[in-house]
Write a protein that holds these residues in place. Structure first.
Motif, short mmCIF file in Angstrom:
data_model
loop_
_atom_site.label_atom_id
_atom_site.label_comp_id
_atom_site.label_asym_id
_atom_site.label_seq_id
_atom_site.Cartn_x
_atom_site.Cartn_y
_atom_site.Cartn_z
N UNK A 97 0.82 -1.21 0.00
CA UNK A 97 0.00 0.00 0.00
C UNK A 97 0.86 1.26 0.00
N UNK A 98 0.21 2.32 -0.43
CA UNK A 98 0.85 3.63 -0.40
C UNK A 98 -0.26 4.65 -0.22
N UNK A 99 -0.08 5.52 0.75
CA UNK A 99 -1.06 6.59 0.93
C UNK A 99 -0.72 7.71 -0.04
N UNK A 100 -1.72 8.09 -0.81
CA UNK A 100 -1.55 9.17 -1.77
C UNK A 100 -2.50 10.31 -1.46
N UNK A 101 -2.09 11.53 -1.79
CA UNK A 101 -3.00 12.65 -1.64
C UNK A 101 -4.10 12.54 -2.70
N UNK A 102 -5.20 13.21 -2.45
CA UNK A 102 -6.37 13.03 -3.30
C UNK A 102 -6.13 13.38 -4.76
N UNK A 103 -5.24 14.32 -5.00
CA UNK A 103 -5.00 14.75 -6.38
C UNK A 103 -3.99 13.87 -7.12
N UNK A 104 -3.43 12.92 -6.43
CA UNK A 104 -2.46 12.02 -7.05
C UNK A 104 -3.18 10.80 -7.60
N UNK A 105 -3.25 10.71 -8.92
CA UNK A 105 -4.02 9.64 -9.56
C UNK A 105 -3.12 8.68 -10.33
N UNK A 106 -1.85 8.65 -9.96
CA UNK A 106 -0.95 7.72 -10.63
C UNK A 106 -1.33 6.27 -10.35
N UNK A 107 -0.88 5.41 -11.26
CA UNK A 107 -0.83 3.99 -10.95
C UNK A 107 0.61 3.71 -10.53
#
Length: 127
Positions: A97-107
């Motif tokens: 897992x990795x926590x991403x900010x909402x605007x980060x839509x990378x795969x």
């Protein structure tokens, strides 16, 4: 975040298997989730990834059309449905897992992209 994978086992070529991974200690819906695998003597390789909401997935070419990643944010679970298994699919499978900010839509598709890992579950495929 703590991750625990389960569901591995010994199957025959052509069989199906579903892996599960439960997450705890974090807000699951904020986590990008992935599955990796590692065979003896080989590097850990990306298998599949899924965005926070489950609206988009990514797969390694070797498993496209055979494996499906999904998640249930109400249960803090991510799954890997594996169909038409081949001997080459045999490996220890890890959820990550990795926590991403909402605007980060990378795969995310490399081991360096993830910061939490489960303990792995063994998948053995006999020919």
């Amino acid at each position: 975040v703590q991750l625990q994978a389960s569901g591995g086992g010994l199957v025959q070529a052509g069989d199906s298997l579903r892996l599960s991974c439960v997450a705890s200690g974090g807000t699951f819906s904020r986590l990008y989730m992935g599955w990796f695998r590692q065979a003896p003597g080989k590097d850990r390789e990306f298998v599949a990834g899924i965005r926070r909401s489950g609206d988009s997935t990514s797969y390694a070419d070797s498993v496209k059309g055979r494996f499906t990643i999904s998640r249930d944010n109400t249960k803090n679970m991510v799954y890997l449905q594996m169909n038409s298994l081949k001997p080459d699919d045999a490996a220890v499978y890890y959820c990550a897992s990795r926590r991403l900010i909402l605007t980060d839509v990378r795969h995310l598709s490399t081991v360096f992209d993830y910061d939490s890992w489960g303990q792995g579950t063994q998948v053995t495929v006999s020919s």
